[in-house]
Design a protein around this motif. Structure first.
Motif, PDB file in Angstrom:
ATOM      1  N   LEU A 145       3.985   6.593   0.168  1.00  0.00           N
ATOM      2  CA  LEU A 145       5.268   5.895   0.123  1.00  0.00           C
ATOM      3  C   LEU A 145       5.977   6.242  -1.180  1.00  0.00           C
ATOM      4  O   LEU A 145       5.402   6.098  -2.268  1.00  0.00           O
ATOM      5  CB  LEU A 145       5.036   4.387   0.210  1.00  0.00           C
ATOM      6  N   VAL A 146       7.214   6.713  -1.071  1.00  0.00           N
ATOM      7  CA  VAL A 146       7.970   7.114  -2.266  1.00  0.00           C
ATOM      8  C   VAL A 146       9.336   6.430  -2.255  1.00  0.00           C
ATOM      9  O   VAL A 146       9.839   6.024  -1.197  1.00  0.00           O
ATOM     10  CB  VAL A 146       8.162   8.650  -2.331  1.00  0.00           C
ATOM     11  N   ALA A 147       9.941   6.292  -3.438  1.00  0.00           N
ATOM     12  CA  ALA A 147      11.259   5.673  -3.575  1.00  0.00           C
ATOM     13  C   ALA A 147      12.345   6.725  -3.386  1.00  0.00           C
ATOM     14  O   ALA A 147      12.214   7.868  -3.818  1.00  0.00           O
ATOM     15  CB  ALA A 147      11.385   5.014  -4.942  1.00  0.00           C
ATOM     16  N   LEU A 148      13.456   6.328  -2.751  1.00  0.00           N
ATOM     17  CA  LEU A 148      14.579   7.217  -2.488  1.00  0.00           C
ATOM     18  C   LEU A 148      15.751   6.897  -3.414  1.00  0.00           C
ATOM     19  O   LEU A 148      15.827   5.813  -3.993  1.00  0.00           O
ATOM     20  CB  LEU A 148      15.027   7.086  -1.033  1.00  0.00           C
ATOM     21  N   GLU A 149      16.671   7.836  -3.512  1.00  0.00           N
ATOM     22  CA  GLU A 149      17.832   7.663  -4.382  1.00  0.00           C
ATOM     23  C   GLU A 149      18.673   6.454  -3.975  1.00  0.00           C
ATOM     24  O   GLU A 149      19.190   5.738  -4.812  1.00  0.00           O
ATOM     25  CB  GLU A 149      18.709   8.925  -4.342  1.00  0.00           C
ATOM     26  N   GLY A 150      18.809   6.233  -2.662  1.00  0.00           N
ATOM     27  CA  GLY A 150      19.673   5.173  -2.186  1.00  0.00           C
ATOM     28  C   GLY A 150      19.076   3.786  -2.256  1.00  0.00           C
ATOM     29  O   GLY A 150      19.685   2.823  -1.779  1.00  0.00           O
ATOM     30  N   GLY A 151      17.876   3.656  -2.832  1.00  0.00           N
ATOM     31  CA  GLY A 151      17.252   2.351  -2.954  1.00  0.00           C
ATOM     32  C   GLY A 151      16.270   2.040  -1.854  1.00  0.00           C
ATOM     33  O   GLY A 151      15.627   0.989  -1.865  1.00  0.00           O
ATOM     34  N   GLY A 152      16.147   2.935  -0.886  1.00  0.00           N
ATOM     35  CA  GLY A 152      15.180   2.730   0.180  1.00  0.00           C
ATOM     36  C   GLY A 152      13.839   3.339  -0.163  1.00  0.00           C
ATOM     37  O   GLY A 152      13.613   3.801  -1.294  1.00  0.00           O
ATOM     38  N   PHE A 153      12.932   3.342   0.807  1.00  0.00           N
ATOM     39  CA  PHE A 153      11.595   3.905   0.627  1.00  0.00           C
ATOM     40  C   PHE A 153      11.297   4.839   1.792  1.00  0.00           C
ATOM     41  O   PHE A 153      11.780   4.642   2.911  1.00  0.00           O
ATOM     42  CB  PHE A 153      10.543   2.798   0.556  1.00  0.00           C
ATOM     43  N   VAL A 195       0.857  -1.190   0.000  1.00  0.00           N
ATOM     44  CA  VAL A 195       0.000   0.000   0.000  1.00  0.00           C
ATOM     45  C   VAL A 195       0.890   1.235   0.000  1.00  0.00           C
ATOM     46  O   VAL A 195       1.709   1.430   0.907  1.00  0.00           O
ATOM     47  CB  VAL A 195      -0.927   0.014   1.226  1.00  0.00           C
ATOM     48  N   THR A 196       0.726   2.081  -1.017  1.00  0.00           N
ATOM     49  CA  THR A 196       1.555   3.280  -1.120  1.00  0.00           C
ATOM     50  C   THR A 196       0.797   4.561  -0.823  1.00  0.00           C
ATOM     51  O   THR A 196       1.419   5.603  -0.606  1.00  0.00           O
ATOM     52  CB  THR A 196       2.183   3.385  -2.524  1.00  0.00           C
ATOM     53  N   GLN A 256     -10.023   4.853  -0.088  1.00  0.00           N
ATOM     54  CA  GLN A 256      -9.504   4.443  -1.390  1.00  0.00           C
ATOM     55  C   GLN A 256      -8.006   4.175  -1.242  1.00  0.00           C
ATOM     56  O   GLN A 256      -7.299   4.913  -0.554  1.00  0.00           O
ATOM     57  CB  GLN A 256      -9.747   5.528  -2.439  1.00  0.00           C
ATOM     58  N   TYR A 257      -7.529   3.121  -1.906  1.00  0.00           N
ATOM     59  CA  TYR A 257      -6.145   2.710  -1.744  1.00  0.00           C
ATOM     60  C   TYR A 257      -5.417   2.725  -3.081  1.00  0.00           C
ATOM     61  O   TYR A 257      -6.012   2.536  -4.138  1.00  0.00           O
ATOM     62  CB  TYR A 257      -6.064   1.299  -1.154  1.00  0.00           C
ATOM     63  N   VAL A 258      -4.107   2.947  -3.007  1.00  0.00           N
ATOM     64  CA  VAL A 258      -3.217   2.762  -4.148  1.00  0.00           C
ATOM     65  C   VAL A 258      -2.184   1.732  -3.724  1.00  0.00           C
ATOM     66  O   VAL A 258      -1.557   1.872  -2.676  1.00  0.00           O
ATOM     67  CB  VAL A 258      -2.513   4.074  -4.565  1.00  0.00           C
ATOM     68  N   ILE A 259      -2.044   0.672  -4.518  1.00  0.00           N
ATOM     69  CA  ILE A 259      -1.052  -0.357  -4.222  1.00  0.00           C
ATOM     70  C   ILE A 259      -0.007  -0.368  -5.332  1.00  0.00           C
ATOM     71  O   ILE A 259      -0.272   0.062  -6.462  1.00  0.00           O
ATOM     72  CB  ILE A 259      -1.687  -1.753  -4.091  1.00  0.00           C
ATOM     73  N   THR A 260       1.184  -0.852  -4.985  1.00  0.00           N
ATOM     74  CA  THR A 260       2.254  -0.938  -5.971  1.00  0.00           C
ATOM     75  C   THR A 260       2.779  -2.357  -6.019  1.00  0.00           C
ATOM     76  O   THR A 260       3.063  -2.954  -4.973  1.00  0.00           O
ATOM     77  CB  THR A 260       3.406   0.022  -5.616  1.00  0.00           C
ATOM     78  N   ASN A 261       2.896  -2.880  -7.230  1.00  0.00           N
ATOM     79  CA  ASN A 261       3.499  -4.194  -7.437  1.00  0.00           C
ATOM     80  C   ASN A 261       4.707  -4.025  -8.355  1.00  0.00           C
ATOM     81  O   ASN A 261       5.140  -2.901  -8.613  1.00  0.00           O
ATOM     82  CB  ASN A 261       2.479  -5.178  -8.022  1.00  0.00           C
ATOM     83  N   ALA A 262       5.239  -5.108  -8.834  1.00  0.00           N
ATOM     84  CA  ALA A 262       6.431  -5.027  -9.671  1.00  0.00           C
ATOM     85  C   ALA A 262       6.165  -4.351 -11.010  1.00  0.00           C
ATOM     86  O   ALA A 262       7.102  -3.938 -11.698  1.00  0.00           O
ATOM     87  CB  ALA A 262       6.993  -6.431  -9.901  1.00  0.00           C
ATOM     88  N   GLN A 263       4.893  -4.223 -11.403  1.00  0.00           N
ATOM     89  CA  GLN A 263       4.554  -3.605 -12.690  1.00  0.00           C
ATOM     90  C   GLN A 263       4.212  -2.114 -12.562  1.00  0.00           C
ATOM     91  O   GLN A 263       4.379  -1.352 -13.497  1.00  0.00           O
ATOM     92  CB  GLN A 263       3.364  -4.332 -13.337  1.00  0.00           C
ATOM     93  N   GLY A 264       3.725  -1.694 -11.425  1.00  0.00           N
ATOM     94  CA  GLY A 264       3.362  -0.290 -11.265  1.00  0.00           C
ATOM     95  C   GLY A 264       2.265  -0.095 -10.234  1.00  0.00           C
ATOM     96  O   GLY A 264       1.938  -1.013  -9.472  1.00  0.00           O
ATOM     97  N   CYS A 283      -3.020   0.329   5.884  1.00  0.00           N
ATOM     98  CA  CYS A 283      -2.464   1.677   5.978  1.00  0.00           C
ATOM     99  C   CYS A 283      -1.212   1.735   5.108  1.00  0.00           C
ATOM    100  O   CYS A 283      -0.738   0.710   4.606  1.00  0.00           O
ATOM    101  CB  CYS A 283      -2.150   2.052   7.426  1.00  0.00           C
ATOM    102  N   VAL A 284      -0.682   2.929   4.911  1.00  0.00           N
ATOM    103  CA  VAL A 284       0.499   3.101   4.076  1.00  0.00           C
ATOM    104  C   VAL A 284       1.656   2.261   4.624  1.00  0.00           C
ATOM    105  O   VAL A 284       1.942   2.282   5.820  1.00  0.00           O
ATOM    106  CB  VAL A 284       0.903   4.585   4.005  1.00  0.00           C
ATOM    107  N   GLY A 285       2.309   1.515   3.742  1.00  0.00           N
ATOM    108  CA  GLY A 285       3.422   0.661   4.149  1.00  0.00           C
ATOM    109  C   GLY A 285       3.038  -0.785   4.353  1.00  0.00           C
ATOM    110  O   GLY A 285       3.909  -1.661   4.441  1.00  0.00           O
ATOM    111  N   ASP A 286       1.742  -1.071   4.434  1.00  0.00           N
ATOM    112  CA  ASP A 286       1.296  -2.450   4.627  1.00  0.00           C
ATOM    113  C   ASP A 286       1.591  -3.305   3.395  1.00  0.00           C
ATOM    114  O   ASP A 286       1.470  -2.846   2.251  1.00  0.00           O
ATOM    115  CB  ASP A 286      -0.219  -2.485   4.888  1.00  0.00           C
TER     116      ASP A 286
END
Length: 362
Positions: free
Chosen positions: A249-257, A36-37, A43-51, A73-76
């Motif tokens: 939830l967003v992606a960081l430069e160092g590969g983390g979230f 969950v991002t 309403q939810y937005v989820i992210t998988n390997a495709q988007g 919740c966000v991060g689940d």
């Protein structure tokens, strides 16, 4: 979001296909694990390997959820099924959380509000210029300790104060018995930003906690490597203005979230006795030397904590904050249990009436 990074984090889906899993009715209904991002009014937005994909919680999950804490919740990490050729998803199950952030629900109601889940490190942000408050910092530390999250304190806007004033702020933090790592930073000069970036580990999830206007959004833009979030100009006093409106939830430069979230005005503590004891470990250790094992540290003779205060070994303000948090948590916990019992009794009544009605219909 960088979906390739997310794919590296995906848990083993084989553990999520038990006997209670719904049958696979074809590729369009195939189950998978996603994260969950974003959450916005149910309403939810989820992210998988495709988007990213919009998602809704199934009616069954809504029915069996005993409280809002059970909802995603966000991060689940969640088990989902896809439909409409993968354009939409249904959330079937929330996977067990390894850590969490929660607080008392804002307002007069008694109950928990989930903030985020599966967080490794919380960056607790306080501005050196107008927002610095040790008592609020203690509440954040109790929250992270209770949720099994490592805290790191970020002191922002160091460009607005003198070096000796910064040293005094850090001394105040240490004087309050806070041993968490402290990193002074400036979004203007960039001081401390590289040190912060060096802490980001690939695959780990971080979050920003702090009041509105302390520079969290600008910091997110720096850590993500692009100005994807709008920022407002600071006032003449150096105080920023609220910009973030939802948790994401967003992606960081160092590969983390990173979980970016709005500033929190209310930090009510509920069910955090363990977190309080961990955050005030120095007081807990001293209490072991009290003459009475059940010492309340109020008026009993032989109180080791009051003796330490008299010798200036313990900050009296820190001790008062400890007592206040304990009292608040115990009161709200008692009230919460009473409310939950009433809710359970009402739920039993509703189920009994529905069962009786079904028998009559038969």
């Amino acid at each position: 979001m960088n979906t390739s990074k997310l794919k590296q984090q995906l848990p083993d889906t084989r553990a999520c296909h038990g006997r209670n899993s719904p049958p696979d009715t074809g590729d369009d209904a195939k189950e998978a694990i996603a994260r969950v991002t974003a959450v916005d009014r149910g309403q939810y937005v989820i992210t998988n390997a495709q988007g990213e994909v919009p998602a809704k919680l199934t009616g069954r999950n809504l029915y069996i959820s005993e409280s809002p804490v059970d909802l995603p919740c966000v991060g689940d990490w969640v088990r989902v099924s896809y439909h409409d050729a993968g354009a939409h998803a249904s959330i079937l199950e929330v996977l067990p959380r390894t850590s969490f952030l929660r607080r008392k629900r804002p307002g007069s109601g008694i109950g928990f509000q989930m903030i985020a889940a599966n967080i490794d490190v919380a960056f607790i942000v306080q501005s050196c210029h107008f927002d610095f408050n040790v008592r609020r910092l203690e509440r954040y530390l109790v929250m992270t300790s209770e949720g099994h999250i490592e805290p790191i304190v970020l002191l922002t806007k160091i460009d607005l104060i003198r070096p000796e004033a910064l040293e005094q702020l850090i001394s105040t933090i240490r004087g309050a018995g806070i041993g968490a790592r402290v990193i002074p930073i400036s979004n203007v000069s960039g001081s401390g930003i590289d040190q912060l970036r060096a802490l980001i580990e690939s695959g780990k999830t971080y979050c920003l906690l702090g009041s509105s206007g302390v520079g969290k959004t600008t910091l997110v833009n720096r850590l993500t490597g692009h100005a994807s979030r709008a920022t407002n100009a600071v006032s003449h006093s150096g105080e920023g203005r609220h910009t973030t409106t939802r948790r994401q939830l967003v992606a960081l430069e160092g590969g983390g979230f990173l979980v970016d979230m709005p500033g929190m005005r209310e930090l009510g503590v509920l069910g955090v006795s363990e977190g309080i004891d961990d955050s005030f470990a120095d007081l807990q250790a001293r209490s072991l030397n009290c003459h009475f094992s059940n010492c309340t540290h109020a008026s009993e003779p032989g109180c080791a904590i009051r003796d330490a205060i008299a010798r200036n070994e313990v900050d009296a303000a820190q001790f008062q904050s400890y007592l206040k948090l304990k009292k608040e948590s115990e009161y709200l916990e008692m009230t919460h249990h009473e409310k939950r019992q009433k809710d359970r009794n009402f739920g039993k009544l509703v189920r009994s009436v529905m069962k009786s009605k079904r028998r009559q219909d038969e």
